[in-house]
Design an enzyme around this catalytic site. Structure first.
Site, PDB file in Angstrom:
ATOM      1  N   GLY A 161       0.820  -1.207   0.000  1.00 30.29           N
ATOM      2  CA  GLY A 161       0.000   0.000   0.000  1.00 30.29           C
ATOM      3  C   GLY A 161       0.852   1.255   0.000  1.00 30.29           C
ATOM      4  O   GLY A 161       0.894   1.993   0.985  1.00 30.29           O
ATOM      5  N   SER A 178       4.209   6.741   3.908  1.00 34.32           N
ATOM      6  CA  SER A 178       4.879   5.753   4.767  1.00 34.32           C
ATOM      7  C   SER A 178       6.235   5.356   4.182  1.00 34.32           C
ATOM      8  O   SER A 178       7.168   5.054   4.932  1.00 34.32           O
ATOM      9  CB  SER A 178       4.004   4.525   4.980  1.00 34.32           C
ATOM     10  OG  SER A 178       3.521   4.022   3.746  1.00 34.32           O
ATOM     11  N   HIS A 235      -8.482  -3.007   2.554  1.00 38.58           N
ATOM     12  CA  HIS A 235      -8.994  -3.063   3.919  1.00 38.58           C
ATOM     13  C   HIS A 235     -10.213  -3.963   4.071  1.00 38.58           C
ATOM     14  O   HIS A 235     -10.767  -4.063   5.156  1.00 38.58           O
ATOM     15  CB  HIS A 235      -9.317  -1.653   4.414  1.00 38.58           C
ATOM     16  CG  HIS A 235      -8.087  -0.857   4.758  1.00 38.58           C
ATOM     17  ND1 HIS A 235      -6.971  -0.854   3.953  1.00 38.58           N
ATOM     18  CD2 HIS A 235      -7.784  -0.069   5.818  1.00 38.58           C
ATOM     19  CE1 HIS A 235      -6.038  -0.086   4.502  1.00 38.58           C
ATOM     20  NE2 HIS A 235      -6.510   0.412   5.635  1.00 38.58           N
ATOM     21  N   ASP A 270      -4.542   0.826  10.582  1.00 38.12           N
ATOM     22  CA  ASP A 270      -6.007   0.901  10.650  1.00 38.12           C
ATOM     23  C   ASP A 270      -6.611  -0.214  11.485  1.00 38.12           C
ATOM     24  O   ASP A 270      -7.545  -0.898  11.060  1.00 38.12           O
ATOM     25  CB  ASP A 270      -6.619   0.940   9.236  1.00 38.12           C
ATOM     26  CG  ASP A 270      -6.100   2.121   8.425  1.00 38.12           C
ATOM     27  OD1 ASP A 270      -6.159   3.256   8.935  1.00 38.12           O
ATOM     28  OD2 ASP A 270      -5.588   1.899   7.315  1.00 38.12           O
TER      29      ASP A 270
HETATM   30 MG    MG Z   1      -4.063   3.009   6.295  1.00 38.25          MG
END
Ligand code: MG
Length: 206
Positions: free
Chosen positions: A42, A48, A140, A166
């Site tokens: 991701g 990130s 997700h 998350d």
């Molecule tokens: Mg996330």
């Protein structure tokens, strides 16, 4: 880079990662130094990747940053997280890859971040070699989060880290896919929780 959070804010790097979560990723990527490469699922626009990649740059390690770059279900036209800046008018499709490239160039991380444009499960089927840290922040849905956590966690080296974003223990806080997937990994008895920062949880292979 002196301050990663300042760099990201100054350059308006898009993403859904909080500064304290990014700092935790950075800290654990430093600790993964002698355990193997880092890998994230991701990439999106590289927020990130800047935290993880900056740690890899210091430790002479490498980050593989995986994304199909077509956006998630919620990022498609008409959906809640659609961003017109990521929409390619020519192909009429979402494409976050150009912004990832831009971010990596700005952050001067091309030397230690390897972007991979692929579906995570496809790559996982053929992946060889243990990893020092894996950060999972891909699809997700229950099914996608389960598959990523279950299949990629096998690639974490002994003593290495599995970070999952998350994580919401209560349904009213957010989707349960990543949380339930994380529980399954913990139920295996092969990992212990070593850090929890906002919605980021980091496990270590025992
Ligand atoms: Mg996330």
């Amino acid at each position: 880079m002196d301050n990663i959070a300042d760099f990201l804010a100054k350059n308006n790097i898009k993403g859904f990662l909080a500064d304290d979560e990014g700092q935790a990723l950075y800290d654990f990527a430093l600790r993964a130094e002698n355990l193997g490469p880092c890998l994230e699922i991701g990439s999106y626009c590289g927020k990130s990747a800047v935290y993880l990649g900056s740690a890899c740059k210091i430790t002479d390690n490498v980050l593989f940053s995986i994304d199909h770059h077509c956006g998630s279900e919620e990022q498609q036209p008409g959906e809640a997280y659609f961003d017109a800046q990521l929409f390619d008018a020519k192909t009429q499709k979402v494409n976050s890859f150009p912004l990832l490239q831009h971010t990596l160039q700005l952050a001067d991380l091309s030397c230690c971040v390897i972007p991979v444009v692929a579906a995570s499960q496809l790559l996982c089927r053929f992946w060889q070699g243990k990893l020092g840290l894996i950060f999972i922040d891909g699809g997700h849905s229950h099914q996608e989060a389960m598959a990523d956590c279950k299949n990629w966690s096998r690639q974490v080296a002994r003593g290495g880290f599995l970070a999952v974003h998350d994580i919401f223990p209560e349904p009213e806080q957010g989707g349960q896919g990543p949380y339930l997937a994380l529980q399954q990994v913990l139920d295996s008895g092969e990992f212990e929780t070593v850090a929890s920062v906002s919605s980021l949880v980091i496990l270590r292979r025992v």
